[in-house]
Scaffold this motif. Structure first.
Motif, short mmCIF file in Angstrom:
data_model
loop_
_atom_site.label_atom_id
_atom_site.label_comp_id
_atom_site.label_asym_id
_atom_site.label_seq_id
_atom_site.Cartn_x
_atom_site.Cartn_y
_atom_site.Cartn_z
N ALA A 48 0.84 -1.20 0.00
CA ALA A 48 0.00 0.00 0.00
C ALA A 48 0.88 1.25 0.00
O ALA A 48 1.89 1.29 0.70
CB ALA A 48 -0.90 -0.01 1.23
N PRO A 49 0.53 2.22 -0.82
CA PRO A 49 1.34 3.44 -0.86
C PRO A 49 1.51 4.09 0.51
O PRO A 49 2.58 4.59 0.83
CB PRO A 49 0.54 4.34 -1.81
CG PRO A 49 -0.23 3.39 -2.67
CD PRO A 49 -0.59 2.23 -1.76
N SER A 50 0.47 4.03 1.28
CA SER A 50 0.53 4.68 2.59
C SER A 50 1.05 3.75 3.67
O SER A 50 1.17 4.15 4.82
CB SER A 50 -0.86 5.19 2.98
OG SER A 50 -1.76 4.10 3.06
N LYS A 51 1.32 2.52 3.29
CA LYS A 51 1.81 1.52 4.24
C LYS A 51 0.83 1.28 5.37
O LYS A 51 1.22 0.92 6.48
CB LYS A 51 3.18 1.91 4.82
CG LYS A 51 4.21 2.24 3.77
CD LYS A 51 4.47 1.05 2.87
CE LYS A 51 5.49 1.43 1.80
NZ LYS A 51 5.42 0.55 0.62
N ARG A 52 -0.39 1.47 5.07
CA ARG A 52 -1.40 1.15 6.07
C ARG A 52 -2.69 0.82 5.32
O ARG A 52 -3.03 1.44 4.33
CB ARG A 52 -1.60 2.32 7.03
CG ARG A 52 -1.93 3.64 6.36
CD ARG A 52 -1.94 4.78 7.34
NE ARG A 52 -0.60 5.05 7.87
CZ ARG A 52 -0.34 5.99 8.76
NH1 ARG A 52 -1.31 6.75 9.23
NH2 ARG A 52 0.90 6.18 9.19
N LEU A 53 -3.36 -0.13 5.85
CA LEU A 53 -4.56 -0.61 5.17
C LEU A 53 -5.61 -1.00 6.19
O LEU A 53 -5.28 -1.50 7.27
CB LEU A 53 -4.25 -1.84 4.30
CG LEU A 53 -3.56 -1.66 2.95
CD1 LEU A 53 -3.32 -3.02 2.31
CD2 LEU A 53 -4.37 -0.77 2.03
N PRO A 54 -6.84 -0.79 5.84
CA PRO A 54 -7.90 -1.38 6.65
C PRO A 54 -8.01 -2.86 6.35
O PRO A 54 -7.52 -3.35 5.33
CB PRO A 54 -9.15 -0.62 6.19
CG PRO A 54 -8.84 -0.16 4.82
CD PRO A 54 -7.35 0.09 4.79
N VAL A 55 -8.65 -3.54 7.24
CA VAL A 55 -8.77 -4.99 7.07
C VAL A 55 -9.41 -5.33 5.74
O VAL A 55 -8.99 -6.27 5.05
CB VAL A 55 -9.60 -5.57 8.23
CG1 VAL A 55 -9.91 -7.03 7.97
CG2 VAL A 55 -8.85 -5.43 9.53
N LYS A 56 -10.36 -4.55 5.40
CA LYS A 56 -11.07 -4.84 4.15
C LYS A 56 -10.12 -4.82 2.95
O LYS A 56 -10.19 -5.66 2.05
CB LYS A 56 -12.19 -3.82 3.95
CG LYS A 56 -13.12 -4.14 2.81
CD LYS A 56 -14.25 -3.12 2.76
CE LYS A 56 -15.22 -3.47 1.62
NZ LYS A 56 -16.35 -2.49 1.59
N ASP A 57 -9.24 -3.86 2.95
CA ASP A 57 -8.30 -3.77 1.84
C ASP A 57 -7.24 -4.86 1.91
O ASP A 57 -6.70 -5.29 0.89
CB ASP A 57 -7.63 -2.39 1.83
CG ASP A 57 -8.59 -1.31 1.39
OD1 ASP A 57 -9.70 -1.66 0.93
OD2 ASP A 57 -8.24 -0.12 1.49
N ILE A 58 -6.95 -5.29 3.10
CA ILE A 58 -6.03 -6.43 3.21
C ILE A 58 -6.69 -7.67 2.61
O ILE A 58 -6.05 -8.43 1.88
CB ILE A 58 -5.66 -6.67 4.69
CG1 ILE A 58 -4.85 -5.48 5.21
CG2 ILE A 58 -4.85 -7.95 4.83
CD1 ILE A 58 -4.54 -5.56 6.70
N TYR A 59 -7.95 -7.84 2.92
CA TYR A 59 -8.68 -8.93 2.27
C TYR A 59 -8.55 -8.80 0.75
O TYR A 59 -8.27 -9.76 0.04
CB TYR A 59 -10.16 -8.86 2.63
CG TYR A 59 -10.51 -9.10 4.07
CD1 TYR A 59 -9.65 -9.79 4.92
CD2 TYR A 59 -11.71 -8.64 4.58
CE1 TYR A 59 -10.00 -9.99 6.25
CE2 TYR A 59 -12.07 -8.84 5.89
CZ TYR A 59 -11.21 -9.51 6.73
OH TYR A 59 -11.56 -9.72 8.02
N GLY A 60 -8.81 -7.60 0.32
CA GLY A 60 -8.81 -7.37 -1.12
C GLY A 60 -7.47 -7.65 -1.76
O GLY A 60 -7.40 -8.25 -2.84
#
Length: 476
Positions: A128-140
């Motif tokens: 991730a560009p921001s080096k942080r993701l919500p769980v949903k995006d990790i799933y994705g």
DNA sequence: GGAAATTTAAACATAC
DNA sequence: GGTATGTTTAAATTTC
């Protein structure tokens, strides 16, 4: 954050498949394998001297995993998927299934990736560009790159959340109230543990210095089958967990080394995030830091065949475009275009005929890869011909290897009928055949490691030594 | 055989 | 209230 962070949005893809095919053909025609072998060897040697700060190899290996295993694989029961290749209780026989094709040659639905959830999450967040993701995006991210999970039971999401909560490598980012991301928090990598994750990833099965791989040894006990008879997913995804995860949690405790960070906090439950990686492994597993993190990882095509094809095309494309001239690629061509910044690390940007040939052949052997159409792609036949005419091993001296391989090939195909030999020689021959098969598999795997920028010469040497001993035994 | 480790499942709480 | 997210516990299994 860690020492090297890829600038956001630095992604791209390789050249078109057409140019790949043309370039590959040209490579075969114009390039001497020996030259590339030497160049590759030199590059890898330099790479080993540098500290690993890039995980580009992981992207590459992910692609290669895709090309070999994650797509178009044989059907595996959920139990097998979840727990490795566990034998059904109804068939207690521990005898190997002779009909079971090698991991990378099998066909059927997608297979679970040989990465632990921690690694997957890490990759997702790092990507991730921001080096942080919500769980949903990790799933994705996981779904996008590992289609296995699209059809897997939904429990994997629970496992992801479980890992996020339990693994101290991951930490929640205090959510900015002004930033509406819906439910939940953003997750990031704890800088204190990031290196741990990197080191753990280096223990993945496709890393040549995986603890599962036999160490260079002259002992016949270091049988090749230890590391390429066993499918990667088999020794990585038994329920006991992956090697990488083991290092994350300190599971691997054989020959324990002093913790790299004494006093570091461990898993809250098991006390186990801290890595205990032998320095030797770190040094030898290092690669050139060139392109930053995950420069080439890409979503997978949906079609099993196209997935494999695309992955191979992509890898080949990078080799052909970056070519042997880019021994060092410390300054990758910057591009904000995600379609173009498709970079590999320096050591990987080298290749040999053998690497490409064996890589393709590893996919194409037994006809499992049929998507390379004549005129546009390198055909199955072409690859196989090249494989026999050129040394596949990139390790110098090429002339000796060529002879070695020709000898093996000859022995494998024109061997004297075994039943005319004494028992001892028959056994030796049988073992030799087995090791030749292993050799082929290992070459394929080795080529992949080369593609992923790994060095396999040590293991190759170990195998050669083993073979030599077998031959000597046969001669006796 | 036991300890350690990971995956998976499940229950429960909380936030949206 | 429904769903997603987060936390915790426990079972199953493997490796050493």
């Amino acid at each position: 954050m860690g020492p090297v962070v890829m600038p956001p949005g630095k992604k791209a893809e390789g050249p078109s498949s057409g140019s790949v095919a043309r370039g590959l053909s040209q490579l075969y025609q114009d390039t001497e394998a020996a030259d590339l072998s030497l160049a590759l060897s030199a590059s890898l040697s330099r790479a080993e001297d540098e500290e690993l700060t890039s995980l580009s190899w992981l992207h590459e290996s992910t692609d290669l995993l895709t090309s070999l295993g994650h797509s178009g694989l044989r059907s595996v029961s959920p139990l097998q998927d979840a727990n490795g290749s566990r034998e059904p209780s109804s068939s207690p026989s521990s005898s190997p299934e002779p009909s079971e094709p090698p991991y990378h040659l099998s066909t059927g639905p997608s297979r679970k990736p040989p990465y632990s959830f921690s690694c997957l999450i890490f990759m997702a967040i790092e990507d991730a560009p921001s080096k942080r993701l919500p769980v949903k995006d990790i799933y994705g991210w996981i779904l996008e790159h590992f289609p296995y999970f699209a059809s897997a039971p939904t429990g994997w999401k629970n496992s992801v959340r479980h890992n996020l909560s339990l693994n101290k490598c991951f930490k929640k980012v205090d959510k900015d109230r002004s930033q509406s991301i819906g439910k939940g928090s953003l997750w990031s990598i704890d800088p204190d543990y990031r290196h741990n994750l990197i080191q753990a990833l280096k223990k993945t099965p496709y890393h040549p210095y995986s603890p599962r791989l036999p160490k260079p040894s002259t002992s016949p006990s270091a049988s090749p089958q230890q590391y390429h008879r066993v499918p990667p997913w088999q020794h990585m995804h038994k329920t006991g967990g992956t090697v990488a995860q083991s290092y994350l949690s300190g599971k691997i405790r054989k020959k324990p080394s002093p913790p790299l960070w004494p006093g570091s906090p461990l898993f809250r439950k098991n006390g186990g995030v801290l890595l205990q990686v032998p320095q030797r492994v770190i040094q030898h597993g290092s690669r050139v830091a060139a392109q930053g993190l995950f420069p080439v990882i890409r979503p997978l095509p949906l079609s099993p065949v196209s997935k494999r094809t695309t992955a191979v095309r992509s890898a080949l494309g990078d080799y052909l475009t970056r070519g042997k001239n880019s021994l060092r690629s410390d300054s990758p061509p910057p591009s904000d275009d995600q379609q173009e910044d498709h970079t590999y690390s320096s050591s990987q940007s080298l290749n040999t005929k053998g690497d490409i040939s064996s890589s393709l052949s590893s996919c194409s052997t037994q006809g499992s890869l049929s998507a390379f159409s004549p005129g546009q792609e390198v055909t199955h036949t072409e690859v196989k011909e090249e494989q026999k005419d050129f040394p596949l091993d990139a390790t110098p001296p090429p002339s000796q290897l060529l002879q070695h391989r020709r000898l093996l090939w000859t022995k494998g195909h024109l061997r004297t009928p075994a039943d005319t030999l004494p028992l001892k020689k028959r056994r030796a021959e049988k073992l030799l055949v087995k090791e030749e098969e292993d050799e082929e598999m290992k070459e394929a795997a080795g080529s992949l490691l080369h593609l992923a920028g790994m060095r396999t010469s040590v293991n190759k040497n170990a195998q050669r030594t083993c073979k030599k001993e077998v031959k000597e035994e046969a001669n006796d």
